[in-house]
Design a protein around this motif. Structure first.
Motif, short mmCIF file in Angstrom:
data_model
loop_
_atom_site.label_atom_id
_atom_site.label_comp_id
_atom_site.label_asym_id
_atom_site.label_seq_id
_atom_site.Cartn_x
_atom_site.Cartn_y
_atom_site.Cartn_z
N ILE A 111 0.84 -1.19 0.00
CA ILE A 111 0.00 0.00 0.00
C ILE A 111 0.88 1.24 0.00
O ILE A 111 1.83 1.33 0.78
N PRO A 112 0.61 2.21 -0.87
CA PRO A 112 1.46 3.41 -0.93
C PRO A 112 1.48 4.18 0.39
O PRO A 112 0.51 4.19 1.13
N GLY A 113 2.62 4.82 0.64
CA GLY A 113 2.77 5.65 1.82
C GLY A 113 3.47 4.91 2.93
O GLY A 113 3.60 3.70 2.93
N GLN A 114 3.97 5.68 3.91
CA GLN A 114 4.64 5.06 5.04
C GLN A 114 4.52 5.96 6.27
O GLN A 114 4.28 7.16 6.16
N TYR A 115 4.67 5.32 7.43
CA TYR A 115 4.65 6.06 8.69
C TYR A 115 5.98 5.85 9.40
O TYR A 115 6.43 4.70 9.54
N PRO A 116 6.61 6.93 9.92
CA PRO A 116 6.25 8.31 9.67
C PRO A 116 6.68 8.76 8.27
O PRO A 116 7.44 8.05 7.64
N THR A 118 3.47 10.07 7.59
CA THR A 118 2.02 10.08 7.44
C THR A 118 1.40 8.81 8.03
O THR A 118 1.93 7.71 7.81
N ASP A 119 0.33 8.98 8.77
CA ASP A 119 -0.38 7.84 9.36
C ASP A 119 -1.21 7.19 8.26
O ASP A 119 -2.39 7.47 8.09
N THR A 120 -0.57 6.31 7.50
CA THR A 120 -1.17 5.75 6.29
C THR A 120 -2.08 4.55 6.55
O THR A 120 -2.87 4.18 5.70
N GLY A 121 -1.93 3.90 7.71
CA GLY A 121 -2.62 2.63 7.93
C GLY A 121 -1.80 1.51 7.32
O GLY A 121 -0.86 1.73 6.54
#
Length: 276
Positions: A111-116, A118-121
């Motif tokens: 799933i795109p995005g990462q934490y930290p 951003t709180d992507t889930g």
């Protein structure tokens, strides 16, 4: 008045998971289980780190042939594979560990995005990959039916990823989580399922919203409600812990056959999760 809690489980279905279906035991081999949790009930606050919290809880819960602890040891190889999120050595199974595990899961799922930042889930598959990368789980399988889930519970706790409905935030006084299918979906949630009452058909989960939620942080779903929730793009992930190889049960579970319909559903869910 309904209290809102953070959610963060995302749907990630991979057709390759169908090759790792958990086996099914005969009905005569299914009994009630109540796996002791050594780790405390955690509180994810306002962060959508439920996958990391659920997996941390499962790490700190007994399973067949394995007595859990309130801490785990990450090997040097696991620390190397953690993208700098973990150091080699002993780690307490607390909220900080759960958040770091969640962060690693966001790096390893599809799933795109990462934490930290951003709180992507994240997903059940993502946190299972994180457990494996740290050397804490040797492998993981999936249950594609309630019979397979019941069979998996005979050996230890499992992780479930489900839709969380608006009706489910406040359990009843006996711990029952009310599932009103018309109440609307609030989001997705990952939970540790660690207790099964075969007679009553109750599946008890340990949540990550602190001990003030439910019965000291726990609640249960009926068999009918859990079956329906899992049919709504739910998933069941069963880690096999490195610290104690899962013993072979008697009788041995037979491989769960994957039908053409299950394959089609798996592929459809995967394509849906990818926005195709």
């Amino acid at each position: 008045m309904t209290t809102r809690y953070p959610l963060g489980r995302l749907v990630e279905h991979d057709p390759r998971s169908l090759a790792y279906a958990h086996g099914v035991l005969p009905k005569s081999a299914i009994s009630s289980v109540d796996w002791t949790r050594r780790a405390p009930i955690l509180d994810q606050g306002q962060l959508g780190s439920c996958t990391g919290n659920a997996a941390t809880g499962a790490l700190g819960t007994d399973s067949a042939g394995r007595t859990a602890s309130t801490s785990v040891t990450v090997s040097a190889a696991g620390a190397t594979a953690s993208h700098g999120l973990f150091t080699a050595g002993q780690h307490v199974l607390d909220e900080a560990f759960a958040v770091a595990l969640y962060s690693l899961a966001t790096l390893l799922d599809g799933i795109p995005g990462q934490y930290p930042p951003t709180d992507t889930g994240s997903s059940g598959i993502g946190v299972a990959k994180a457990l494996q990368a740290l050397g804490l789980a040797q492998s993981y399988t999936h249950a594609f039916s309630l019979a397979a889930l019941n069979s998996a519970l005979q050996q230890g706790p499992v992780l479930i990823g489900i839709e969380w409905l608006n009706s489910m935030f406040n359990p009843a006084s006996d711990g029952r989580i009310p599932v009103d299918q018309t109440s609307g979906v609030a989001g997705g949630h990952e939970l540790e399922l660690c207790r099964f009452d075969a007679t009553a058909g109750e599946y008890w989960i340990a949540n990550s919203w602190g001990t003030s939620w439910g019965q000291a942080g726990c609640g249960y779903l009926t068999a009918a409600d859990l079956t329906w929730l899992l049919s709504q793009q739910g998933d069941v992930t069963i880690p096999a812990w490195v610290s104690a190889p899962t013993p072979t049960p008697t009788p041995v579970p037979t491989p769960a056959p994957v039908t053409a319909q299950q394959l089609a559903t798996g592929i459809r869910n995967y394509l849906t999760s990818q926005g195709v």
